[in-house]
Scaffold this active site. Structure first.
Site, PDB file in Angstrom:
ATOM      1  N   THR A  44       0.819  -1.219   0.000  1.00 24.32           N
ATOM      2  CA  THR A  44       0.000   0.000   0.000  1.00 24.32           C
ATOM      3  C   THR A  44       0.846   1.258   0.000  1.00 24.32           C
ATOM      4  O   THR A  44       0.460   2.272  -0.569  1.00 24.32           O
ATOM      5  CB  THR A  44      -0.919  -0.006   1.234  1.00 24.32           C
ATOM      6  OG1 THR A  44      -1.838  -1.083   1.086  1.00 24.32           O
ATOM      7  CG2 THR A  44      -1.682   1.289   1.384  1.00 24.32           C
ATOM      8  N   TYR A  58      -8.235   0.234  -2.984  1.00 23.38           N
ATOM      9  CA  TYR A  58      -7.238   0.884  -3.843  1.00 23.38           C
ATOM     10  C   TYR A  58      -6.374  -0.205  -4.473  1.00 23.38           C
ATOM     11  O   TYR A  58      -6.548  -1.399  -4.207  1.00 23.38           O
ATOM     12  CB  TYR A  58      -6.363   1.820  -3.003  1.00 23.38           C
ATOM     13  CG  TYR A  58      -5.771   1.146  -1.794  1.00 23.38           C
ATOM     14  CD1 TYR A  58      -6.411   1.236  -0.550  1.00 23.38           C
ATOM     15  CD2 TYR A  58      -4.645   0.345  -1.885  1.00 23.38           C
ATOM     16  CE1 TYR A  58      -5.916   0.571   0.555  1.00 23.38           C
ATOM     17  CE2 TYR A  58      -4.143  -0.320  -0.786  1.00 23.38           C
ATOM     18  CZ  TYR A  58      -4.784  -0.213   0.423  1.00 23.38           C
ATOM     19  OH  TYR A  58      -4.312  -0.879   1.519  1.00 23.38           O
ATOM     20  N   SER A  91       1.566  -7.721  -0.677  1.00 26.27           N
ATOM     21  CA  SER A  91       2.338  -8.659   0.153  1.00 26.27           C
ATOM     22  C   SER A  91       1.586  -9.932   0.526  1.00 26.27           C
ATOM     23  O   SER A  91       2.194 -10.874   1.042  1.00 26.27           O
ATOM     24  CB  SER A  91       2.838  -7.963   1.409  1.00 26.27           C
ATOM     25  OG  SER A  91       1.808  -7.829   2.374  1.00 26.27           O
ATOM     26  N   THR A 124       1.604  -4.304   4.212  1.00 23.54           N
ATOM     27  CA  THR A 124       1.470  -4.550   5.652  1.00 23.54           C
ATOM     28  C   THR A 124       0.908  -5.935   5.950  1.00 23.54           C
ATOM     29  O   THR A 124       1.053  -6.430   7.059  1.00 23.54           O
ATOM     30  CB  THR A 124       0.551  -3.501   6.295  1.00 23.54           C
ATOM     31  OG1 THR A 124      -0.740  -3.564   5.671  1.00 23.54           O
ATOM     32  CG2 THR A 124       1.141  -2.111   6.169  1.00 23.54           C
ATOM     33  N   ASP A 125       0.267  -6.582   4.980  1.00 24.39           N
ATOM     34  CA  ASP A 125      -0.380  -7.868   5.261  1.00 24.39           C
ATOM     35  C   ASP A 125       0.600  -8.920   5.776  1.00 24.39           C
ATOM     36  O   ASP A 125       0.275  -9.684   6.683  1.00 24.39           O
ATOM     37  CB  ASP A 125      -1.090  -8.406   4.009  1.00 24.39           C
ATOM     38  CG  ASP A 125      -2.362  -7.634   3.702  1.00 24.39           C
ATOM     39  OD1 ASP A 125      -3.010  -7.946   2.693  1.00 24.39           O
ATOM     40  OD2 ASP A 125      -2.686  -6.713   4.479  1.00 24.39           O
ATOM     41  N   LYS A 197       0.329  -7.089  12.865  1.00 21.49           N
ATOM     42  CA  LYS A 197      -0.736  -6.236  12.329  1.00 21.49           C
ATOM     43  C   LYS A 197      -2.010  -6.605  13.088  1.00 21.49           C
ATOM     44  O   LYS A 197      -2.469  -7.738  13.021  1.00 21.49           O
ATOM     45  CB  LYS A 197      -0.893  -6.461  10.830  1.00 21.49           C
ATOM     46  CG  LYS A 197      -1.949  -5.582  10.174  1.00 21.49           C
ATOM     47  CD  LYS A 197      -1.959  -5.747   8.664  1.00 21.49           C
ATOM     48  CE  LYS A 197      -3.001  -4.829   8.008  1.00 21.49           C
ATOM     49  NZ  LYS A 197      -2.987  -4.948   6.516  1.00 21.49           N
ATOM     50  N   GLU A 318      -1.257 -28.324  27.572  1.00 21.89           N
ATOM     51  CA  GLU A 318      -2.522 -28.886  27.071  1.00 21.89           C
ATOM     52  C   GLU A 318      -2.338 -30.208  26.337  1.00 21.89           C
ATOM     53  O   GLU A 318      -3.291 -30.808  25.853  1.00 21.89           O
ATOM     54  CB  GLU A 318      -3.191 -27.882  26.125  1.00 21.89           C
ATOM     55  CG  GLU A 318      -3.846 -26.717  26.844  1.00 21.89           C
ATOM     56  CD  GLU A 318      -5.013 -27.174  27.727  1.00 21.89           C
ATOM     57  OE1 GLU A 318      -5.223 -26.546  28.785  1.00 21.89           O
ATOM     58  OE2 GLU A 318      -5.688 -28.162  27.364  1.00 21.89           O
TER      59      GLU A 318
END
Ligand code: DGL
Length: 361
Positions: A44, A58, A91, A124-125, A197, A318
């Site tokens: 972006t 966009y 990305s 940013t992904d 993120k 667990e």
């Protein structure tokens, strides 16, 4: 006419001398700017929208690195900047091959005496994943700073230009040397290992929720308050210089009523490692334990992580990891656990050795 030539001549000479010496003093006083290379990959920060109010919908990865640099002339005040377009992608399309290409280029550049730091512009992904991969394979103490934007360059209050300025300033700073790979977003400095993120679209999306960000960039200066406690960069055991690919590791997401179908499909497709992003503290539903155990017995390494996002996935908590010969992810989220497991598998398939790595990095 110059009626008093000697006096005026002296005045001119004296003025020139003062200007010259003050210029020399000014140059001597001005700090030498660091040499920072910007490696552009897309995202972006290089995106464009149809209008100034387009902040979703966009097109990412359309603006080249030279235009990114031209759009922020202030960069020249904080570093000598050069740019390279390594690739130009959104990305979400980042691949292991992209990572190997990028990491090898970073290591070549940082080995050069005329490169003091690197900034990587990135979508940013998957920015947090690329940052952590580089944190484990960059072989230099010089700063490597990843930066992106949550709004395209064409938007009102686009965050990319100031994010880029801050990232270059940080990469040129002596304070950033030896700190590991850093993420500079929203005036904040984060460690690659622990940042995520956390919001789909707001400028404050990148957070290190509980383990703490490292500092701020404010008033043209970085301020560090913490350092990473885990090993990184020159202190890691991983070397990708001769690697052409990385072992296939996939992530199985945990949820109520899950069954082994996805896991079995990953195993059938040849996964060498599985990250089980379990509910809670990495819990395993009864329906999937037989498939996980069978996969382990066939040599696939199983890591118990958690979908929760914060906290320690404790070994033998667990599930009986000792008995099942599984690995506990500690505090790495599933997408970062996958990166460490991929690199671990380039060295060993022994789960006790791999557990040591999860406690080290
Ligand atoms: N397509 C997303 C990416 O390239 C856009 C998100 C962004 O870069 O902020 O990661």
């Amino acid at each position: 006419m110059l009626h008093h030539k000697p006096a005026q001549f002296f005045t001119v000479v004296a003025t020139m001398f003062v200007l010259f010496t003050s210029n020399v003093r000014a140059e001597a006083a001005a700090p030498k700017l660091g040499n920072v290379t910007i490696l552009a990959t897309g995202g972006t920060i290089a995106g464009t929208g149809a209008s100034s109010t387009t902040t979703i919908g966009y097109t990412a990865a359309t603006v080249g690195v030279e235009r990114l640099i031209q759009a922020v002339p202030e960069l020249a005040k904080v570093a000598n900047v050069t740019g390279e377009q390594v690739f130009q992608i959104a990305s979400e399309n980042m691949s292991n091959e992209h990572w190997l290409t990028l990491a090898k280029r970073v290591n070549v550049l940082l080995a050069q005496s005329n490169v003091d730091g690197i900034v990587i512009t990135h979508g940013t992904d998957t920015l947090e994943e690329t940052a952590y991969f580089l944190d484990l394979v960059v072989k230099s103490k010089k700063p490597v700073v990843l930066v992106g934007a949550m709004r395209p360059s064409t938007a009102l209050s686009a965050d990319g230009p100031l994010n880029l300025y801050n990232a270059v300033l940080l990469a040129a700073s002596a304070d950033a040397v030896g700190k590991g790979v850093l993420v500079a977003m929203n005036d904040q400095i984060h460690a690659a290992r622990d940042v995520s993120k956390t919001n789909t679209s707001t400028p404050d999306s990148f957070k290190t929720t509980e383990l703490g960000m490292l500092g701020y960039i404010q008033g043209n200066k970085p301020y560090f308050y913490h350092v990473s406690s885990r090993k990184h960069t020159t202190d890691t055991e991983f070397d990708i210089s001769n690697l052409q690919s990385l072992p296939q590791v996939d992530i199985v997401y945990g949820y109520a009523n899950m069954g082994p179908a996805a896991l079995n499909a990953f195993i059938a497709a040849g996964a060498k490692g599985i990250i089980h992003a379990g509910v809670g503290d990495g819990s395993l539903a009864h329906k999937v334990v037989p498939s996980l155990s069978a996969a382990r017995k066939q040599g696939t390494v199983i890591v118990r992580a958690s979908r929760v996002g914060q906290g320690i996935v404790a070994r033998n908590g667990e599930a009986n990891d000792d008995e099942l010969d599984f690995v506990a992810a500690d505090t790495l989220n599933p997408q970062k656990a996958r990166i460490l497991l991929m690199l671990a598998l380039t060295k060993t398939g022994n789960s006790k050795e791999i557990q040591r790595m999860f406690y080290t990095y």
